[in-house]
Enzyme design. Structure first.
Site, PDB file in Angstrom:
ATOM      1  CE  LYS A   1      -0.963   0.628   4.934  1.00 41.99           C
ATOM      2  NZ  LYS A   1      -2.111   0.699   5.858  1.00 41.99           N
TER       3      LYS A   1
ATOM      4  CB  SER B   1      -6.310   4.799 -14.688  1.00 47.28           C
ATOM      5  OG  SER B   1      -5.896   6.070 -15.216  1.00 47.28           O
TER       6      SER B   1
ATOM      7  CB  THR C   1      -9.153   2.860 -10.337  1.00 45.86           C
ATOM      8  OG1 THR C   1      -9.076   3.082 -11.740  1.00 45.86           O
ATOM      9  CG2 THR C   1      -7.923   3.360  -9.610  1.00 45.86           C
ATOM     10  CE1 TYR C   2      -6.053   1.813 -16.536  1.00 46.37           C
ATOM     11  CE2 TYR C   2      -8.159   1.661 -16.028  1.00 46.37           C
ATOM     12  CZ  TYR C   2      -7.152   1.965 -16.704  1.00 46.37           C
ATOM     13  OH  TYR C   2      -7.656   2.708 -17.802  1.00 46.37           O
TER      14      TYR C   2
ATOM     15  N   GLY D   1     -11.065   9.932 -14.949  1.00 45.96           N
ATOM     16  CA  GLY D   1     -12.337   9.143 -15.454  1.00 45.96           C
ATOM     17  C   GLY D   1     -13.160   9.420 -14.181  1.00 45.96           C
ATOM     18  CB  ALA D   2     -15.823   7.099 -13.059  1.00 47.02           C
ATOM     19  CB  ALA D   3     -11.152   7.776 -10.090  1.00 45.62           C
TER      20      ALA D   3
END
Length: 117
Positions: free
Chosen positions: A9, A25, A57-58, A73-75
């Site tokens: 992490k 992403s 996400t990636y 994007g959506a993030a």
């Protein structure tokens, strides 16, 4: 039996930018990716420390030593620049391997520089 553990992490990074119109992403400084042992395209969970929001996400590589932690994007709707986040990856292990595995934890400070790992 297979067991899923935290692989690594990046803890307490600050979002540097959001771009709703970019392909979805999270873009992270290459130094932080390497320190955490993360791979490009790897699936991660992102936890917004400031709001409690969580999403998946990636990973996309950002330039080394840039301090970049951008949500795309959506993030981009789930956090704002300046929000502190934790990015977590998981891996699946056989039980014997899981007992020996040590995750990589990267604590992040000012300007998204690794304080320790």
């Amino acid at each position: 039996m297979q067991i899923t553990l935290m692989k690594g992490k990046i803890d307490r990074a600050s979002v540097t930018e959001t771009d709703l119109h970019h392909e979805g992403s999270i873009s992270i400084d290459r130094e932080l990716l390497d320190a955490a042992g993360f791979l490009i395209g790897e699936r991660v969970e992102v936890h917004n420390i400031d709001t409690g929001a969580r999403f998946t996400t990636y990973l996309v590589e950002a330039p080394r030593a840039s301090g970049t932690v951008d949500l795309n994007g959506a993030a981009a709707r789930v956090a704002a620049p300046g929000d502190r986040i934790t990015v977590v990856a998981y891996a699946t292990f056989e039980e014997a391997e899981a007992k020996l595995f040590k995750p990589r934890v990267v604590l992040v400070g000012r300007e998204n520089r690794a304080l320790r790992s």
